[in-house]
Scaffold this motif. Sequence first.
Motif, PDB file in Angstrom:
ATOM      1  N   GLY A 570       0.819  -1.204   0.000  1.00  0.00           N
ATOM      2  CA  GLY A 570       0.000   0.000   0.000  1.00  0.00           C
ATOM      3  C   GLY A 570       0.858   1.261   0.000  1.00  0.00           C
ATOM      4  N   GLN A 571       1.962   1.208   0.793  1.00  0.00           N
ATOM      5  CA  GLN A 571       2.787   2.405   0.932  1.00  0.00           C
ATOM      6  C   GLN A 571       3.788   2.542  -0.204  1.00  0.00           C
ATOM      7  OE1 GLN A 571       4.372   1.720   4.809  1.00  0.00           O
ATOM      8  NE2 GLN A 571       2.352   1.832   5.760  1.00  0.00           N
ATOM      9  N   LYS A 572       4.540   1.464  -0.481  1.00  0.00           N
ATOM     10  CA  LYS A 572       5.598   1.554  -1.498  1.00  0.00           C
ATOM     11  C   LYS A 572       5.490   0.371  -2.463  1.00  0.00           C
ATOM     12  CE  LYS A 572       8.824   2.876   2.113  1.00  0.00           C
ATOM     13  NZ  LYS A 572      10.076   2.401   2.714  1.00  0.00           N
ATOM     14  N   PRO A 573       4.547   0.437  -3.377  1.00  0.00           N
ATOM     15  CA  PRO A 573       4.345  -0.716  -4.276  1.00  0.00           C
ATOM     16  C   PRO A 573       5.575  -1.056  -5.110  1.00  0.00           C
ATOM     17  CG  PRO A 573       3.018   1.171  -4.966  1.00  0.00           C
ATOM     18  CD  PRO A 573       3.616   1.543  -3.654  1.00  0.00           C
ATOM     19  N   LEU A 574       6.503  -0.129  -5.231  1.00  0.00           N
ATOM     20  CA  LEU A 574       7.662  -0.406  -6.078  1.00  0.00           C
ATOM     21  C   LEU A 574       8.902  -0.779  -5.261  1.00  0.00           C
ATOM     22  CD1 LEU A 574       7.189   2.456  -8.688  1.00  0.00           C
ATOM     23  CD2 LEU A 574       6.584   0.041  -8.918  1.00  0.00           C
ATOM     24  N   ALA A 575       8.713  -0.906  -3.937  1.00  0.00           N
ATOM     25  CA  ALA A 575       9.880  -1.170  -3.080  1.00  0.00           C
ATOM     26  C   ALA A 575      10.584  -2.470  -3.486  1.00  0.00           C
ATOM     27  CB  ALA A 575       9.442  -1.249  -1.627  1.00  0.00           C
ATOM     28  N   LYS A 576      11.927  -2.410  -3.468  1.00  0.00           N
ATOM     29  CA  LYS A 576      12.724  -3.584  -3.801  1.00  0.00           C
ATOM     30  C   LYS A 576      12.496  -4.694  -2.760  1.00  0.00           C
ATOM     31  CE  LYS A 576      17.513  -4.782  -4.249  1.00  0.00           C
ATOM     32  NZ  LYS A 576      18.737  -4.368  -3.554  1.00  0.00           N
ATOM     33  N   ASP A 577      12.377  -4.248  -1.512  1.00  0.00           N
ATOM     34  CA  ASP A 577      12.142  -5.210  -0.419  1.00  0.00           C
ATOM     35  C   ASP A 577      10.879  -6.037  -0.650  1.00  0.00           C
ATOM     36  OD1 ASP A 577      14.295  -4.100   0.682  1.00  0.00           O
ATOM     37  OD2 ASP A 577      13.285  -3.271   2.457  1.00  0.00           O
ATOM     38  N   LEU A 578       9.848  -5.397  -1.135  1.00  0.00           N
ATOM     39  CA  LEU A 578       8.580  -6.097  -1.351  1.00  0.00           C
ATOM     40  C   LEU A 578       8.774  -7.208  -2.382  1.00  0.00           C
ATOM     41  CD1 LEU A 578       5.552  -6.322  -0.817  1.00  0.00           C
ATOM     42  CD2 LEU A 578       5.163  -4.691  -2.665  1.00  0.00           C
ATOM     43  N   LYS A 579       9.534  -6.903  -3.419  1.00  0.00           N
ATOM     44  CA  LYS A 579       9.770  -7.906  -4.454  1.00  0.00           C
ATOM     45  C   LYS A 579      10.561  -9.098  -3.891  1.00  0.00           C
ATOM     46  CE  LYS A 579      10.835  -8.640  -9.173  1.00  0.00           C
ATOM     47  NZ  LYS A 579      11.498  -8.214 -10.384  1.00  0.00           N
ATOM     48  N   LEU A 580      11.575  -8.739  -3.073  1.00  0.00           N
ATOM     49  CA  LEU A 580      12.368  -9.815  -2.455  1.00  0.00           C
ATOM     50  C   LEU A 580      11.471 -10.737  -1.631  1.00  0.00           C
ATOM     51  CD1 LEU A 580      15.577  -7.991  -1.112  1.00  0.00           C
ATOM     52  CD2 LEU A 580      15.367  -9.474  -3.104  1.00  0.00           C
ATOM     53  N   LEU A 581      10.621 -10.111  -0.818  1.00  0.00           N
ATOM     54  CA  LEU A 581       9.734 -10.904   0.043  1.00  0.00           C
ATOM     55  C   LEU A 581       8.787 -11.762  -0.799  1.00  0.00           C
ATOM     56  CD1 LEU A 581       8.833  -8.240   2.766  1.00  0.00           C
ATOM     57  CD2 LEU A 581      10.300 -10.260   3.032  1.00  0.00           C
ATOM     58  N   ALA A 582       8.256 -11.169  -1.846  1.00  0.00           N
ATOM     59  CA  ALA A 582       7.301 -11.892  -2.686  1.00  0.00           C
ATOM     60  C   ALA A 582       7.952 -13.125  -3.312  1.00  0.00           C
ATOM     61  CB  ALA A 582       6.768 -10.963  -3.771  1.00  0.00           C
ATOM     62  N   LEU A 583       9.141 -12.906  -3.878  1.00  0.00           N
ATOM     63  CA  LEU A 583       9.811 -14.034  -4.532  1.00  0.00           C
ATOM     64  C   LEU A 583      10.172 -15.119  -3.524  1.00  0.00           C
ATOM     65  CD1 LEU A 583      12.128 -12.072  -7.012  1.00  0.00           C
ATOM     66  CD2 LEU A 583      10.083 -13.413  -7.570  1.00  0.00           C
ATOM     67  N   GLN A 584      10.629 -14.661  -2.351  1.00  0.00           N
ATOM     68  CA  GLN A 584      11.032 -15.647  -1.358  1.00  0.00           C
ATOM     69  C   GLN A 584       9.822 -16.412  -0.812  1.00  0.00           C
ATOM     70  OE1 GLN A 584      14.218 -16.334  -1.026  1.00  0.00           O
ATOM     71  NE2 GLN A 584      13.593 -18.098   0.229  1.00  0.00           N
ATOM     72  N   LEU A 585       8.700 -15.741  -0.722  1.00  0.00           N
ATOM     73  CA  LEU A 585       7.472 -16.374  -0.225  1.00  0.00           C
ATOM     74  C   LEU A 585       7.140 -17.620  -1.071  1.00  0.00           C
ATOM     75  CD1 LEU A 585       5.293 -15.613   1.945  1.00  0.00           C
ATOM     76  CD2 LEU A 585       3.919 -14.713   0.066  1.00  0.00           C
ATOM     77  N   LEU A 586       7.229 -17.457  -2.365  1.00  0.00           N
ATOM     78  CA  LEU A 586       6.919 -18.585  -3.254  1.00  0.00           C
ATOM     79  C   LEU A 586       8.017 -19.658  -3.190  1.00  0.00           C
ATOM     80  CD1 LEU A 586       5.242 -19.942  -5.479  1.00  0.00           C
ATOM     81  CD2 LEU A 586       6.486 -18.583  -7.160  1.00  0.00           C
ATOM     82  N   ASP A 587       9.280 -19.196  -3.249  1.00  0.00           N
ATOM     83  CA  ASP A 587      10.361 -20.182  -3.230  1.00  0.00           C
ATOM     84  C   ASP A 587      10.381 -20.989  -1.933  1.00  0.00           C
ATOM     85  OD1 ASP A 587      11.088 -19.659  -5.748  1.00  0.00           O
ATOM     86  OD2 ASP A 587      12.929 -18.558  -5.310  1.00  0.00           O
ATOM     87  N   ASN A 588       9.979 -20.359  -0.827  1.00  0.00           N
ATOM     88  CA  ASN A 588       9.899 -21.119   0.426  1.00  0.00           C
ATOM     89  C   ASN A 588       8.964 -22.311   0.280  1.00  0.00           C
ATOM     90  OD1 ASN A 588      11.648 -19.464   1.766  1.00  0.00           O
ATOM     91  ND2 ASN A 588      10.054 -18.333   2.886  1.00  0.00           N
ATOM     92  N   MET A 589       7.860 -22.098  -0.379  1.00  0.00           N
ATOM     93  CA  MET A 589       6.881 -23.173  -0.559  1.00  0.00           C
ATOM     94  C   MET A 589       7.431 -24.263  -1.478  1.00  0.00           C
ATOM     95  SD  MET A 589       4.234 -22.711   1.253  1.00  0.00           S
ATOM     96  CE  MET A 589       5.399 -22.102   2.456  1.00  0.00           C
ATOM     97  N   LEU A 590       8.096 -23.801  -2.537  1.00  0.00           N
ATOM     98  CA  LEU A 590       8.665 -24.791  -3.464  1.00  0.00           C
ATOM     99  C   LEU A 590       9.759 -25.592  -2.770  1.00  0.00           C
ATOM    100  CD1 LEU A 590       8.846 -22.586  -6.683  1.00  0.00           C
ATOM    101  CD2 LEU A 590       7.187 -24.386  -6.182  1.00  0.00           C
ATOM    102  N   LEU A 591      10.523 -24.905  -1.924  1.00  0.00           N
ATOM    103  CA  LEU A 591      11.570 -25.603  -1.158  1.00  0.00           C
ATOM    104  C   LEU A 591      10.941 -26.629  -0.236  1.00  0.00           C
ATOM    105  CD1 LEU A 591      14.051 -22.792  -0.041  1.00  0.00           C
ATOM    106  CD2 LEU A 591      14.619 -24.825  -1.379  1.00  0.00           C
ATOM    107  N   ARG A 592       9.879 -26.215   0.438  1.00  0.00           N
ATOM    108  CA  ARG A 592       9.231 -27.107   1.387  1.00  0.00           C
ATOM    109  C   ARG A 592       8.720 -28.375   0.691  1.00  0.00           C
ATOM    110  NH1 ARG A 592       4.913 -28.748   4.429  1.00  0.00           N
ATOM    111  NH2 ARG A 592       3.740 -28.598   2.491  1.00  0.00           N
ATOM    112  N   GLU A 593       8.223 -28.199  -0.496  1.00  0.00           N
ATOM    113  CA  GLU A 593       7.718 -29.357  -1.229  1.00  0.00           C
ATOM    114  C   GLU A 593       8.823 -30.114  -1.944  1.00  0.00           C
ATOM    115  OE1 GLU A 593       4.116 -28.401  -3.426  1.00  0.00           O
ATOM    116  OE2 GLU A 593       3.285 -28.528  -1.416  1.00  0.00           O
ATOM    117  N   GLY A 594      10.012 -29.545  -1.941  1.00  0.00           N
ATOM    118  CA  GLY A 594      11.138 -30.211  -2.590  1.00  0.00           C
ATOM    119  C   GLY A 594      11.013 -30.249  -4.101  1.00  0.00           C
ATOM    120  N   VAL A 595      10.396 -29.218  -4.688  1.00  0.00           N
ATOM    121  CA  VAL A 595      10.242 -29.224  -6.142  1.00  0.00           C
ATOM    122  C   VAL A 595      10.883 -27.989  -6.773  1.00  0.00           C
ATOM    123  CG1 VAL A 595       8.148 -30.598  -6.088  1.00  0.00           C
ATOM    124  CG2 VAL A 595       7.972 -28.120  -6.017  1.00  0.00           C
TER     125      VAL A 595
END
Length: 628
Positions: A570-595
């Motif tokens: 809401g505050q900084k839609p273009l923040a670099k941090d937000l992108k990092l978090l978003a990408l890591q959020l998905l990769d965490n799940m893929l890691l957990r599933e081992g795929v």
Amino acid sequence: MTQQKTKKYEFQSEVKQLLNILVYSLYKNKEVFLRELVSNAVDALNKVQFEIMTNKEVEDKDAELRIDISVNKTNSTLIIEDSGVGMDREELIENIGTIAHSGTADFLKKLVEAKDKEQVDLIGKFGVGFYSSFMVAEKIHIHTKSFHKESPAYLWKSRGDADYTIAETVKKKRGTRIEIFLKKEEKEFLDKFSIKNILAKYSKFVPFPVYLENEKIEAVEAIWTQPKSSLKKKDYIDFFKFFENTQEEPETYLHLSSDAPVQFNAILYIPKTSIEQYGLFKPEPGVDLFSRKVLIQKGSKDIIPDYLRFVKGVIDSEDIPLNISRETIQNNIKINKISKYILKKLLAHLKTMKEKDREKYLRIWGNFQRNLKEGIASDFENKEKISPLLLFHSSKYPKKEYTDLNDYSKRMEKSQKEIFYISGLDLETMEKNPALEAFKQKDLEVLYLDDPLDEFVIEHLREYKGKSFKLAESADIKVDKKKEQDKDYLKGLAGLVSYLKNTYGEKVADVKVSNRLVDSPCLLVHAADGPSVQMEKIFKMTNKDYKFAKKVLEINPDNALIQGMVRLHGQKPLAKDLKLLALQLLDNMLLREGVIEEIDDIVPRIQEIMLQAVKKATPAAKPKKKSG
Ligand code: ADP
Ligand code: MG
């Protein structure tokens, strides 16, 4: 004896290896070699008996079917002689010089790799046949004459090292005479009393007369023809040991008899050890078919379905014609009737054990569950009888205990239409799967499938007593929300969802707000009723080009991390941090599933996130003073 045209042959390299192990093995129970030789003599006699009965041209047709054991103290030999089928030159080379069955080769491989102690176990459990004689022999001579008319006799000689010789010889009578030239330290086998003891121990069920120095040894009548009332537990156990050439007792046995519509007697065993479990070969069928005590087929393929190949024993029916050919056994109506009846009884026996003797059944399950699962896939007719035998772990029994489909369905609420399951490599990971949070909240039971075969089994079962199976990750189970989210937050949430969709692009099928999560920030679920990730991993193993199906990422609106990301977006839609978090959020799940397939970005990204965290905790400009 003439020794002209002696030909030298080399043992197959596997045989050499085996001989080498046997000669130096620490195996103490060397006396079993006698059991192996007697058992081979019995096989040879069974075969010739069958030939005689079916009226083929047989050499020495009227010779008594018997085994003779004698000793020669002058040259320290122990001699075992039979009037069985004998062997010609090719058979000697085939049967004694090589290890023909691929199974034996597998077994040998295991034996070579095993440590001393395991080697001893393996030798004891599975036996090593004729070659075991080299544990006690300096050299061995085999005089043999085939039952085929006009076949010459042969003399086979070996010292159990690299090679053996074969020469034509003179032998008047059909059959095989094996001379064991005992090693100096093995002279006890020259003692009649010792031999008698060994025979009593291992060979009392031999179906042909055995003579020791011309004195007939007492034998036991074929036990399956005796009335149940006259047999004791020990008789059944002893017979199993004899039959299987083993020292191990069976797990359980079943004695069946019937007079109508077909006459038969059967004794069936379930062993305590699974050869397949050991990673060894797929065993040959283990039930022998007799007609009036004459062996018709050893290891009949047609009487017990292949998935029950671990069952051992004998079936004897006087309704089976002796001269039945192998091809017609399959189509023989009487054999089919027997087969059906026996299968029914066997499955019922397993069920009774499951209910009445849990401990025993758990051992059987431990050894042979894969066979039963194979049965679900291959024996359509009996699927319903096998399915109650299956055991599963479940969310109701976290301590590795088992439940079964019957108990599960008894515990189901009326409104529950499906049997839920989840699959994974181990119970701990499955228990922690966020997909189960809603199930836990609603107290819905989920089966934990930790054997990769289980999902195939469920696919074959399709349903149990009218209830279909449903992968928990694709099931439509919602958590009960305590309070509604306010409007502004929901708007922000929708914004984050479309931001994530854009950021992930092709990597996911969709991003959605979840209504099945309680604690976790997010979860990957199936877009439709696809195979589980566990299954997909199996596909991937067999085909490296397999592409994992795209999943839907569901995010939990009540989770603090997601709420934080909504604020940041809401505050900084273009923040670099937000992108990092978003990408890591998905990769965490893929890691957990081992795929996870693209791993290179992950570590630098995590380090970046860590750096941000450390900066926030200790701003570099003014280092914190130590407090307290
Ligand atoms: P197995 O009995 O499991 O086949 P063995 O090593 O004990 O393995 O014997 C190998 C083979 O040698 C037998 O299958 C059989 O063909 C042959 N054989 C051994 N002993 C005799 C015998 N006394 N008469 C005829 N053939 C024999
Ligand atoms: Mg044998």
